[in-house]
Each structure stands twice: as C-alpha cells, then as structure tokens.
Design a protein around this motif. Structure first.
Motif, PDB file in Angstrom:
ATOM      1  N   SER A 123      13.737  -8.818  -2.515  1.00 12.29           N
ATOM      2  CA  SER A 123      14.559  -7.658  -2.901  1.00 12.29           C
ATOM      3  C   SER A 123      14.264  -7.201  -4.316  1.00 12.29           C
ATOM      4  CB  SER A 123      16.041  -8.000  -2.766  1.00 12.29           C
ATOM      5  OG  SER A 123      16.370  -9.124  -3.574  1.00 12.29           O
ATOM      6  N   GLU A 124      13.848  -8.108  -5.179  1.00 10.64           N
ATOM      7  CA  GLU A 124      13.500  -7.752  -6.559  1.00 10.64           C
ATOM      8  C   GLU A 124      12.055  -7.301  -6.662  1.00 10.64           C
ATOM      9  OE1 GLU A 124      13.192  -9.889 -10.963  1.00 10.64           O
ATOM     10  OE2 GLU A 124      14.421 -10.798  -9.388  1.00 10.64           O
ATOM     11  N   LEU A 125      11.184  -7.974  -5.944  1.00 15.85           N
ATOM     12  CA  LEU A 125       9.754  -7.700  -6.068  1.00 15.85           C
ATOM     13  C   LEU A 125       9.328  -6.404  -5.399  1.00 15.85           C
ATOM     14  CD1 LEU A 125       6.993  -9.067  -6.979  1.00 15.85           C
ATOM     15  CD2 LEU A 125       6.799  -9.798  -4.595  1.00 15.85           C
ATOM     16  N   LEU A 126       9.987  -6.056  -4.297  1.00 13.70           N
ATOM     17  CA  LEU A 126       9.480  -4.989  -3.437  1.00 13.70           C
ATOM     18  C   LEU A 126      10.154  -3.638  -3.601  1.00 13.70           C
ATOM     19  CD1 LEU A 126       9.023  -7.039  -0.129  1.00 13.70           C
ATOM     20  CD2 LEU A 126       7.312  -6.471  -1.844  1.00 13.70           C
ATOM     21  N   ALA A 157      -1.082  -1.909  -5.471  1.00 16.75           N
ATOM     22  CA  ALA A 157      -1.881  -1.178  -6.451  1.00 16.75           C
ATOM     23  C   ALA A 157      -1.608  -1.661  -7.874  1.00 16.75           C
ATOM     24  CB  ALA A 157      -1.618   0.320  -6.340  1.00 16.75           C
ATOM     25  N   SER A 158      -0.334  -1.868  -8.210  1.00 19.81           N
ATOM     26  CA  SER A 158      -0.006  -2.320  -9.571  1.00 19.81           C
ATOM     27  C   SER A 158      -0.473  -3.753  -9.798  1.00 19.81           C
ATOM     28  CB  SER A 158       1.492  -2.178  -9.836  1.00 19.81           C
ATOM     29  OG  SER A 158       2.262  -2.902  -8.895  1.00 19.81           O
ATOM     30  N   ASP A 159      -0.368  -4.596  -8.771  1.00 25.40           N
ATOM     31  CA  ASP A 159      -0.844  -5.978  -8.897  1.00 25.40           C
ATOM     32  C   ASP A 159      -2.356  -6.017  -9.069  1.00 25.40           C
ATOM     33  OD1 ASP A 159      -0.518  -8.984  -8.559  1.00 25.40           O
ATOM     34  OD2 ASP A 159      -1.820  -8.534  -6.851  1.00 25.40           O
ATOM     35  N   TRP A 160      -3.059  -5.254  -8.266  1.00 25.08           N
ATOM     36  CA  TRP A 160      -4.523  -5.237  -8.374  1.00 25.08           C
ATOM     37  C   TRP A 160      -4.962  -4.625  -9.697  1.00 25.08           C
ATOM     38  CZ3 TRP A 160      -7.733  -4.413  -3.305  1.00 25.08           C
ATOM     39  CH2 TRP A 160      -7.349  -5.387  -2.363  1.00 25.08           C
ATOM     40  N   GLN A 161      -4.222  -3.619 -10.168  1.00 24.07           N
ATOM     41  CA  GLN A 161      -4.545  -3.028 -11.467  1.00 24.07           C
ATOM     42  C   GLN A 161      -4.401  -4.068 -12.572  1.00 24.07           C
ATOM     43  OE1 GLN A 161      -5.772  -0.259 -12.582  1.00 24.07           O
ATOM     44  NE2 GLN A 161      -4.628   0.648 -14.280  1.00 24.07           N
ATOM     45  N   VAL A 173       4.716 -15.216  -3.628  1.00 22.61           N
ATOM     46  CA  VAL A 173       4.522 -16.610  -4.013  1.00 22.61           C
ATOM     47  C   VAL A 173       4.187 -16.724  -5.499  1.00 22.61           C
ATOM     48  CG1 VAL A 173       3.062 -18.642  -3.684  1.00 22.61           C
ATOM     49  CG2 VAL A 173       3.820 -17.322  -1.699  1.00 22.61           C
ATOM     50  N   ALA A 174       3.290 -15.868  -5.966  1.00 23.30           N
ATOM     51  CA  ALA A 174       2.837 -15.961  -7.356  1.00 23.30           C
ATOM     52  C   ALA A 174       3.949 -15.615  -8.347  1.00 23.30           C
ATOM     53  CB  ALA A 174       1.638 -15.037  -7.566  1.00 23.30           C
ATOM     54  N   GLU A 175       4.764 -14.627  -8.011  1.00 22.22           N
ATOM     55  CA  GLU A 175       5.812 -14.173  -8.930  1.00 22.22           C
ATOM     56  C   GLU A 175       7.068 -15.022  -8.833  1.00 22.22           C
ATOM     57  OE1 GLU A 175       5.640 -11.781 -11.211  1.00 22.22           O
ATOM     58  OE2 GLU A 175       3.550 -11.340 -10.718  1.00 22.22           O
ATOM     59  N   MET A 176       7.239 -15.706  -7.704  1.00 25.77           N
ATOM     60  CA  MET A 176       8.426 -16.533  -7.478  1.00 25.77           C
ATOM     61  C   MET A 176       9.725 -15.736  -7.682  1.00 25.77           C
ATOM     62  SD  MET A 176       7.390 -20.349  -8.859  1.00 25.77           S
ATOM     63  CE  MET A 176       7.115 -19.835 -10.561  1.00 25.77           C
ATOM     64  N   LYS A 177       9.707 -14.521  -7.154  1.00 22.55           N
ATOM     65  CA  LYS A 177      10.882 -13.654  -7.190  1.00 22.55           C
ATOM     66  C   LYS A 177      11.344 -13.376  -5.766  1.00 22.55           C
ATOM     67  CE  LYS A 177       9.491 -11.075 -11.345  1.00 22.55           C
ATOM     68  NZ  LYS A 177       9.124  -9.720 -11.867  1.00 22.55           N
ATOM     69  N   PRO A 178      12.618 -13.099  -5.554  1.00 21.23           N
ATOM     70  CA  PRO A 178      13.059 -12.713  -4.209  1.00 21.23           C
ATOM     71  C   PRO A 178      12.448 -11.377  -3.817  1.00 21.23           C
ATOM     72  CG  PRO A 178      14.848 -12.450  -5.791  1.00 21.23           C
ATOM     73  CD  PRO A 178      13.749 -13.158  -6.517  1.00 21.23           C
TER      74      PRO A 178
END
Length: 445
Positions: A361-364, A267-271, A354-359
């Motif tokens: 554990s950090e992204l989710l 939701a935050s990404d699409w926003q 892939v787009a954020e290039m974050k692990p």
C-alpha cells in the motif's frame, strides 16, 4: 492501412462466426505459412493457446493450414502469449501463433501472430497475409506436407525464463501472494514460478474448464482477488488476464493498483539503478496525467502513443526505450520480452517490494491520479463517430475541458465499442462530458 481481418491485436471475434471460424483459421495457417516460407530450410511454426473450449478447434484448423503448405508445427499447449513469443525465438521458428482472445469471454477467440524475432507482425506483413487470405493457396506436394508434434516442457521453459528476470540475490520467502490466473493460460506457470522463488502462494482462477476463462476472475474482474487478499491476509495480490500478457495488482488493504502505478514504480526504480534507457516511459493516450506529472518530478519523460501495446512497442523500438505499457496492465519490459508479460512485470514489482521492505500500500501508490472516467458504448453497426450530432457533442466537450483536462474518443479494435474517456481537475465536469458524448453515440448508433 485499411484492415479487413486484422484488428489492433491480430484477428479476433465470436467463434463459429466470421471471421473466427475453423475455415478461416485454416486459411490463416495457409496464408501466414506461405508468407513465411523463405529460404530452403525446413520451416517451423510454434502454436500455443489459452484455455478456451474453441482452442481445440482453432488449433486443429491452423495445423491443417500450416502443414498443407509445407510448414512443420510445434504445439506447446496452454501457455501465456509471451511464452509463444519466447519459444518462437528460442526454437528458431519462422512464425509463432497464439490462439487467444485475451481478456474477452470464452465465446470469443483470436489469432495472434509473431515473426521469427518474437515480435508481433508489422503492418506490411499483415497486409501481405490479408492479400493471401483471399487468393487460392499453393499447396505443398504430397511428400513435402508438414509434420506436427507436441513438446511437453514448454511451460517449464517459460517458468525458467520468467524466473531469470528476478534478481538472483532476492527471494520471495515470507511473502504471502494471492495470484489470480483468470482460469487462463498461466494457470500452471504463474503459481509455480512464484512458489519456486519462495513465496507462500494462494492460487485462484486455476481451474479452467473451457468455459470459465475471465469469468468473474482475472485482471478485468479484480473484485474476487480483492476479497481473497483480505481474507488470506496476504501481502499482495496479482491478477493476470486470459493470455497472461496483462497485470493488475491488489495491495494488502485490498486496493487496486493499475498499470499506471506499476509503470511508475518500475520506471522510477530502473531510473534510480541506471537501467532505464532513453530517459522516458512509453505509454498511451489513456494513461493518467498524474503518471506523467510524477515521472517528470523524477526527471523521467513520457511519450504517448495510440492505444494498443503494438503501438507502444513500435515507439519503444524506434526510440531505444525499454519500459512501456498501458494503464490496463500491458507492461512491456524489452530487456526481457518482445511483448507484454504479466508474470515478468509482477516479478519486477515483487523485487521492489522485497528490496524496499515496505507494505504494498505504501510502495505502489506513487501519485494521486486525476479524476478520469472511461465508458464504453456498444453499437450494432455503422460509423457513429461520423454522425454530425456526435461530432458536435465531442466539440462541446473539448471546449468545456479546454485548459483543465483532456478527452480521448476511440473505436475499439477488438469489439464493437466506442470508448469515451475524459480526464480533468473537475470530477463533476469529467462525468458530465463523458455522459453527454455517450448519449450522443447511443442516439446515433
């Protein structure tokens, strides 16, 4: 509406026991077929299934019912539930059927029905079919009996459709992904789709034998996936359920990521990309209050519905919103599908990774959930929630949580269970009120 056969997600139960018998399946085929015999064209139904042993029996009985009232049948074999919805629309069928009990053990099975638009049936359609179930079917003349055929490329069609939801400019090269298919309907399509997008795929739960669907694997038993992600040093783990309409994720540290966190991410990404319609996420009363608070901080609203993805979808269609789902991992992205789709939801998560290039554990892990406890109490019969002692326990719990939490008590629509959930700032209090209500239900059951 009072339902005799249909629950929150079609008809479901223990196989070879009412209502999940071959006789009932045949009657469902006759009743649903008769209800959707509209117009003078040649009528068609798409029938898919998961990997349960009883799927063969239920499929044969349904085919007998449909063909006996003059409807042609297209068998697509073991495919995810969203694939049946997709194929029903793309093949211009009048009806779609998925034979599955979703996350339940192999002993159970179910019948999910989709209309020609690929959406689950309305209450009105289900009521009409229930009426027909209890009346003598009008059988087709001998020359008008339906035909049945199997198509071999159904899984390929679904893989192509799922992959088309992944951004064209991105690839999964370099990502090591463990995918757990629960020995269910996605055992071929999910690993194949991820591999075709470039991922290094480690597949588990891909050896169905008719008896092992959801057994210690899949989204409702993620322990095996957690261990495998750590063992393989994978970047992420993906767990689907028996019919692949549900998704749970495991990050590279072996921690579970539930549907609330996944919906927060999508939701935050699409926003941020101007794709979120209606400025809000639709979810159920079971989603954590932490999700609601996180989204509010992003300028995103939250609408809650009763439990069940059909209620989420109804609210999404009514309000024009395109992201919704449940904490359990049913995630509906209506730009792509008419029902929950675990693989499509996973691809949106992987696109962010892939787009954020974050692990992972950090992204989710976008918010800290409030202490929440859910317990299930099995009962043999009757209406334990109507007992005075249970009502008193619930009233006492609500008073104790007033202003600091919330309580959700409901009867399962698919199993003989009372689900008791409490949430609040005080973890000890949450545990106490849940236990008190469960004790009262057990005593009254």
């Amino acid at each position: 509406m009072s339902r005799k056969f249909f629950g929150t997600d079609g008809i479901r139960g223990r196989t070879n026991q009412s209502p999940m018998t071959a006789e009932m399946a045949q009657r469902v085929g006759q009743a649903a077929g008769a209800h959707f015999l509209r117009g003078d064209h040649r009528h068609r139904v798409v029938v898919g299934k998961d990997t349960r042993l009883s799927g063969y029996m239920m499929e044969s009985a349904l085919i007998s019912g449909f063909t006996s009232v003059g409807m042609d049948v297209v068998m697509v074999g073991p495919v995810p539930t969203p694939a049946v919805a997709l194929l029903t629309r793309s093949m211009r069928a009048d009806l779609g059927v998925m034979i599955s009990a979703s996350h339940n053990p192999f002993e159970d099975n179910g019948i999910k029905l989709f209309g020609p638009d690929g959406y689950k049936l309305s209450d009105e359609d289900e009521a009409a079919i229930e009426t027909l179930l209890e009346t003598e079917p009008k059988l087709a003349p001998s020359a008008e009996i339906g035909r049945a055929r199997k198509i071999e490329d159904a899984r390929g069609r679904y893989i192509h459709a799922a992959k088309s939801t992944f951004p064209e400019e991105l690839r999964l090269d370099g990502l090591r992904i463990v995918v757990d298919c629960a020995n269910g309907a996605a055992y071929e399509v999910a690993p194949a789709a991820l591999w075709e997008l470039g991922a290094d795929v480690v597949a588990m739960g891909v050896s169905p034998n008719g008896l092992n669907i959801n057994h210690n694997v899949g989204s409702t038993a993620p322990d095996a996936l957690q261990a495998r992600v750590l063992e393989e040093r994978a970047d992420i783990g993906i767990a689907l359920d028996g019919d692949a309409d549900r998704l749970i994720v495991v990050d590279e540290k072996g921690r579970i990521v539930d549907g609330d966190q996944l919906m927060a991410l999508i939701a935050s990404d699409w926003q941020a990309r101007g794709r979120l319609k209606g400025g809000a996420l639709v979810t159920t009363v079971m989603s954590n209050l932490g999700l609601e608070r996180f989204l509010a901080g992003q300028g995103i609203g939250t609408e809650r519905t009763k439990v069940g993805d059909r209620h989420v979808l109804e609210a999404m269609r009514r309000t024009g919103r395109n992201v919704g789902g449940e904490q359990s991992g049913h995630i509906i992205l209506s730009d792509y599908a008419t029902t929950g789709d675990g693989l499509v939801a996973a691809l949106q998560v992987l696109a962010c990774l892939v787009a954020e290039m974050k692990p992972a554990s950090e992204l989710l892990h976008l918010f800290d959930p409030l202490p929440q406890l859910l317990k299930n109490v099995r009962f043999a019969g009757g209406q334990p929630l109507d007992a005075a002692s249970v009502k008193a326990a619930i009233a006492d719990a609500e008073a104790r949580l007033s202003g600091s939490g919330r309580l959700v008590i409901r009867k399962s629509g698919t199993e003989p269970l009372i689900r008791v959930m409490a949430e609040g700032e005080d973890e000890a209090l949450v545990s106490e009120v849940v236990d008190s209500i469960c004790d009262a239900v057990k005593a009254a059951a």
